[in-house]
Design a protein around this motif. Structure first.
Motif, PDB file in Angstrom:
ATOM      1  N   ARG A  70     -28.782 -32.559  31.458  1.00  0.00           N
ATOM      2  CA  ARG A  70     -30.225 -32.773  31.594  1.00  0.00           C
ATOM      3  C   ARG A  70     -30.553 -33.859  32.613  1.00  0.00           C
ATOM      4  N   ASN A  99     -24.028 -36.389  24.240  1.00  0.00           N
ATOM      5  CA  ASN A  99     -25.461 -36.285  23.978  1.00  0.00           C
ATOM      6  C   ASN A  99     -25.769 -35.154  22.994  1.00  0.00           C
ATOM      7  N   ARG A 100     -25.080 -34.039  23.177  1.00  0.00           N
ATOM      8  CA  ARG A 100     -25.323 -32.905  22.280  1.00  0.00           C
ATOM      9  C   ARG A 100     -24.904 -33.255  20.849  1.00  0.00           C
ATOM     10  N   VAL A 104     -29.322 -35.543  20.879  1.00  0.00           N
ATOM     11  CA  VAL A 104     -30.290 -35.895  21.924  1.00  0.00           C
ATOM     12  C   VAL A 104     -31.037 -34.664  22.421  1.00  0.00           C
ATOM     13  N   TYR A 105     -30.336 -33.563  22.615  1.00  0.00           N
ATOM     14  CA  TYR A 105     -30.951 -32.373  23.203  1.00  0.00           C
ATOM     15  C   TYR A 105     -31.799 -31.583  22.216  1.00  0.00           C
ATOM     16  N   ASN A 106     -31.901 -32.070  20.989  1.00  0.00           N
ATOM     17  CA  ASN A 106     -32.770 -31.415  20.023  1.00  0.00           C
ATOM     18  C   ASN A 106     -34.244 -31.622  20.359  1.00  0.00           C
ATOM     19  N   PHE A 107     -34.529 -32.631  21.165  1.00  0.00           N
ATOM     20  CA  PHE A 107     -35.906 -32.894  21.570  1.00  0.00           C
ATOM     21  C   PHE A 107     -36.456 -31.686  22.331  1.00  0.00           C
ATOM     22  N   TYR A 110     -36.282 -31.135  26.168  1.00  0.00           N
ATOM     23  CA  TYR A 110     -35.056 -30.726  26.841  1.00  0.00           C
ATOM     24  C   TYR A 110     -34.811 -29.222  26.745  1.00  0.00           C
ATOM     25  N   GLN A 148     -40.286 -38.839  19.416  1.00  0.00           N
ATOM     26  CA  GLN A 148     -39.138 -37.969  19.682  1.00  0.00           C
ATOM     27  C   GLN A 148     -38.691 -38.079  21.137  1.00  0.00           C
ATOM     28  N   ALA A 152     -35.048 -39.675  22.404  1.00  0.00           N
ATOM     29  CA  ALA A 152     -34.113 -38.903  23.218  1.00  0.00           C
ATOM     30  C   ALA A 152     -33.779 -39.627  24.520  1.00  0.00           C
ATOM     31  N   ALA A 155     -31.756 -42.842  23.760  1.00  0.00           N
ATOM     32  CA  ALA A 155     -30.403 -42.545  23.268  1.00  0.00           C
ATOM     33  C   ALA A 155     -29.471 -42.200  24.419  1.00  0.00           C
ATOM     34  N   ARG A 156     -29.958 -41.476  25.403  1.00  0.00           N
ATOM     35  CA  ARG A 156     -29.101 -41.128  26.554  1.00  0.00           C
ATOM     36  C   ARG A 156     -28.608 -42.386  27.254  1.00  0.00           C
TER      37      ARG A 156
END
Length: 221
Positions: A70, A99-100, A104-107, A110, A148, A152, A155-156
């Motif tokens: 991302r 990240n996955r 993180v990518y649940n946002f 993304y 959210q 995300a 967190a990255r």
């Protein structure tokens, strides 16, 4: 502090010399084999990388590239350009799986094209001071989507910090950060993020305009 033109004056050779001595002395004092800089390919991290290469020699400096699915498409290209110009070692560690795994990518942002996300954020949250997404991150907000998004994004940056320190500790290296005074004064930083969590912070007392002048003098492309 009263802001005046004098605040932004800088004796570039003197400041660069002082920073390079500081970096070299700290690497020796901390008994490390060298330095690792988390390199994004942007101005700040590129300038820090150049200072480190001059301070202790390029062969003892590692540019750690932490791309993820991302991230910016240009980040790797610019990072390799800078590292190649400076002659430092390049290590690439893809952060996508980390990240996955961390969710993180649940946002939802993304899951849609990045350009649409950026346009929506700008229109919705940055149109006025009352809805500034960065201030919301400092003050707290009841808006679920904003929380959210911040969770995300932050967190990255924090996961990049963890990956950087893991690499540094495996290879006995000093982590050198890239944050500067302008970001601190504006609040545009991530607590415990990759830019601000480091062993050495050579740009912390400098404004972005100072960093630009140091970059030009140091041969940053």
């Amino acid at each position: 502090m009263k802001v005046s033109p004098a605040v932004f004056e800088l004796d570039v050779p003197a400041v660069v010399g002082a920073i390079e001595r500081f970096i070299s002395e700290q690497v020796t004092e901390l008994d490390r084999a060298g330095i690792v800089v988390p390199l994004s390919g942007g101005l700040d991290s590129s300038t820090v990388l150049a200072l480190c290469a001059r301070a202790i020699s390029p062969d003892r400096v590692t540019a750690l590239l932490l791309p993820d699915s991302r991230g910016s498409r240009d980040a790797l290209r610019f990072s390799r350009l800078v590292a190649g110009r400076l002659g430092v070692r390049v290590v690439v560690q893809n952060a996508t799986r980390v990240n996955r795994a961390a969710g993180v990518y649940n946002f939802v942002g993304y899951r849609i094209p990045m350009r649409r996300l950026v346009a929506r954020v700008v229109r919705t949250y940055l149109a006025g001071d009352a809805n500034n997404v960065f201030l919301a991150g400092v003050r707290g907000t009841d808006h679920l989507l904003t929380r959210q998004a911040l969770a995300a994004i932050y967190a990255r940056q924090r996961l990049r910090m963890v990956m950087t320190y893991r690499y540094a500790e495996l290879h006995r290296l000093v982590v050198v950060g890239t944050a500067h005074k302008s970001e601190d004064l504006l609040g545009l930083f991530v607590k415990f993020g990759v830019d601000d969590a480091a062993d050495l912070m050579p740009l912390k007392g400098l404004y972005r305009s100072h960093v630009m002048r140091i970059a030009a003098a140091g041969g940053v492309p």
